[in-house]
Write a protein that holds these residues in place. Structure first.
Motif, PDB file in Angstrom:
ATOM      1  N   ARG A   1      62.617  24.701  57.666  1.00  0.00           N
ATOM      2  CA  ARG A   1      61.244  24.741  57.181  1.00  0.00           C
ATOM      3  C   ARG A   1      60.308  23.598  57.341  1.00  0.00           C
ATOM      4  NH1 ARG A   1      60.683  28.001  52.112  1.00  0.00           N
ATOM      5  NH2 ARG A   1      58.604  27.324  51.125  1.00  0.00           N
ATOM      6  N   GLN A   2      60.873  22.254  57.673  1.00  0.00           N
ATOM      7  CA  GLN A   2      60.098  21.315  58.002  1.00  0.00           C
ATOM      8  C   GLN A   2      59.137  21.417  59.106  1.00  0.00           C
ATOM      9  OE1 GLN A   2      62.594  17.936  59.359  1.00  0.00           O
ATOM     10  NE2 GLN A   2      64.207  19.392  59.191  1.00  0.00           N
TER      11      GLN A   2
ATOM     12  N   THR B   1      59.798  32.978  57.737  1.00  0.00           N
ATOM     13  CA  THR B   1      60.295  33.930  56.621  1.00  0.00           C
ATOM     14  C   THR B   1      60.421  32.936  55.135  1.00  0.00           C
ATOM     15  OG1 THR B   1      61.163  35.305  58.284  1.00  0.00           O
ATOM     16  CG2 THR B   1      61.902  35.468  55.906  1.00  0.00           C
ATOM     17  N   SER B   2      61.065  31.912  55.416  1.00  0.00           N
ATOM     18  CA  SER B   2      61.292  31.067  54.219  1.00  0.00           C
ATOM     19  C   SER B   2      60.040  30.632  53.507  1.00  0.00           C
ATOM     20  CB  SER B   2      62.249  30.030  54.428  1.00  0.00           C
ATOM     21  OG  SER B   2      62.247  29.132  53.354  1.00  0.00           O
TER      22      SER B   2
ATOM     23  N   PRO C   1      56.936  27.799  42.492  1.00  0.00           N
ATOM     24  CA  PRO C   1      58.204  28.230  42.716  1.00  0.00           C
ATOM     25  C   PRO C   1      58.256  29.604  42.862  1.00  0.00           C
ATOM     26  CG  PRO C   1      57.858  27.553  40.427  1.00  0.00           C
ATOM     27  CD  PRO C   1      56.696  27.055  41.018  1.00  0.00           C
ATOM     28  N   GLY C   2      58.770  30.237  43.983  1.00  0.00           N
ATOM     29  CA  GLY C   2      58.969  31.848  43.931  1.00  0.00           C
ATOM     30  C   GLY C   2      58.134  32.409  44.493  1.00  0.00           C
ATOM     31  N   ASP C   3      56.767  32.020  44.777  1.00  0.00           N
ATOM     32  CA  ASP C   3      55.726  32.767  45.226  1.00  0.00           C
ATOM     33  C   ASP C   3      55.973  33.245  46.715  1.00  0.00           C
ATOM     34  OD1 ASP C   3      54.253  32.284  43.038  1.00  0.00           O
ATOM     35  OD2 ASP C   3      52.482  31.698  43.916  1.00  0.00           O
ATOM     36  N   GLY C   4      56.791  32.514  47.440  1.00  0.00           N
ATOM     37  CA  GLY C   4      57.147  33.125  48.532  1.00  0.00           C
ATOM     38  C   GLY C   4      58.007  34.338  48.569  1.00  0.00           C
TER      39      GLY C   4
ATOM     40  N   LEU D   1      68.263  30.914  44.248  1.00  0.00           N
ATOM     41  CA  LEU D   1      69.509  31.223  44.646  1.00  0.00           C
ATOM     42  C   LEU D   1      69.606  31.053  46.161  1.00  0.00           C
ATOM     43  CD1 LEU D   1      70.317  34.585  42.889  1.00  0.00           C
ATOM     44  CD2 LEU D   1      71.233  32.514  42.292  1.00  0.00           C
ATOM     45  N   VAL D   2      68.468  31.018  46.822  1.00  0.00           N
ATOM     46  CA  VAL D   2      68.487  30.984  48.215  1.00  0.00           C
ATOM     47  C   VAL D   2      68.288  29.492  48.460  1.00  0.00           C
ATOM     48  CG1 VAL D   2      67.358  31.631  50.307  1.00  0.00           C
ATOM     49  CG2 VAL D   2      67.839  33.108  48.522  1.00  0.00           C
TER      50      VAL D   2
END
Length: 351
Positions: free
Chosen positions: A93-94, A164-165, A13-16, A86-87
């Motif tokens: 993304r799929q 980007t996501s 989680p959050g690594d991106g 939050l985002v």
């Protein structure tokens, strides 16, 4: 980091977002690099820098934050997890598909051709995938219940946001095969506008800018008659697709075929006659001998002084170009990106 880690935020989680936030840390603190677990205050951050950093994060991710958020999220990894919560996940993304066998670190996005399939990207060889985490972008509309995008702006903006996501950073290396080359140019433009940096574009036998049918023809002007003809094809294939789906046959072989036809006609309508704007970028064009002379001449005329361009013409017809030149295409991409990296380092040393 392999490509599976780039595209599985649920596992990490959050690594991106964390990678993008590490870049913001470095920019605001005016230091070369920041690791994911480096502490903002240990790096010399103070209350003034905290305010500018939080403002930069707000602008980048479109969220509202208080400066005090840094008290509970002092590293890029911690901050990234906060932002990830939050985002919302971008619906496109799929469409980002990892290519099997990647062990590379730097992400390179490759956009589908006229069929929308991502399978072409599996033909990239081991050498390329050792350096780059290749991500294939498939077309929206190929799966049941999906509706194809209808304009170049809709295609490119959704692909840009999806990439980007997934990676947590704006795409720096974008490629495309056939019509995907035009989409890659537009995704690269959005990245340039967001970062001010020169993206690298890898265009594999793309159609000429402004082509009415996305392939060289003696009379390739975009006329109202051709626009109407293309529009009729879009309506025809969409109605057949929807009719079969309404009968509960959307998952049959014929249903899949009609979805591909509907997608292809939608992409043709969006891209036919499209001439992208020129902007600062570095371009590699790999053209088939079938299309080569026309493609190279058209792109040289399109590119401005702001763009650098390398063109390579290889033997073969467009339809079988990728399969016939696998090793040579990989070698040209690796050499092009290596030369680009060397040039960037030389500029940094001169400064």
């Amino acid at each position: 980091m392999n490509v599976q880690q780039w595209v599985r935020p649920a596992a990490l989680p959050g690594d991106g977002p964390a990678h993008a936030i590490a870049g913001i840390f470095a920019a605001e603190l005016q230091i070369p690099t920041v690791q994911l677990d480096d502490n903002f205050f240990d790096l010399g951050g103070d209350s003034l820098t905290a305010e500018t950093l939080v403002l930069a994060v707000q602008k980048r991710f479109g969220v509202k934050l208080q400066t005090s958020v840094l008290l509970g999220a002092q590293t890029p990894r911690e901050f990234g997890r906060l932002i990830a919560a939050l985002v919302p996940v971008h619906p496109a993304r799929q469409l980002i598909v990892p290519v099997s066998g990647n062990v590379g670190h730097e992400p390179i996005a490759m956009i589908h051709g006229i069929s929308g399939s991502a399978l072409f990207a599996n033909r990239f060889g081991k050498r390329l995938k050792q350096k780059y985490a290749v991500m294939a972008v498939r077309g929206m509309g190929l799966e049941p219940g999906e509706t194809p995008y209808s304009s170049m702006a809709e295609f490119s903006s959704n692909y840009f946001e999806a990439l980007t996501s997934v990676t947590g950073q704006h795409p720096d290396i974008v490629g495309g095969i056939c019509a995907g080359g035009l989409l890659a140019i537009e995704v690269g433009r959005l990245s340039h506008e967001a970062t001010g940096k020169r993206p690298a574009l890898v265009l594999i036998d793309p159609p000429s800018p402004g082509s009415a049918w996305l392939k060289p023809m003696p009379d390739d002007r975009m006329t109202e008659s051709r626009r109407r003809q293309i529009a009729r094809k879009v309506t025809y294939w969409r109605l057949l697709r929807d009719g079969l789906s309404a009968l509960g046959l959307g998952q049959t072989r014929l249903g899949r075929h009609l979805r591909r036809k509907a997608f292809k006609s939608a992409l043709l309508q969006a891209a036919a006659g499209f001439v992208p704007s020129s902007y600062p970028c570095d371009i590699l064009i790999l053209a088939s001998s079938e299309w080569g002379a026309t493609t190279v001449a058209q792109y040289k005329g399109w590119a401005s002084d702001m763009a650098t361009m390398k063109t390579v013409v290889m033997p073969g017809a467009h339809e079988k170009f990728r399969a016939a030149n696998m090793d040579a295409i990989d070698a040209e991409i690796i050499a092009f990106l290596a030369a680009r990296d060397t040039a960037a380092r030389d500029v940094q040393h001169q400064q």
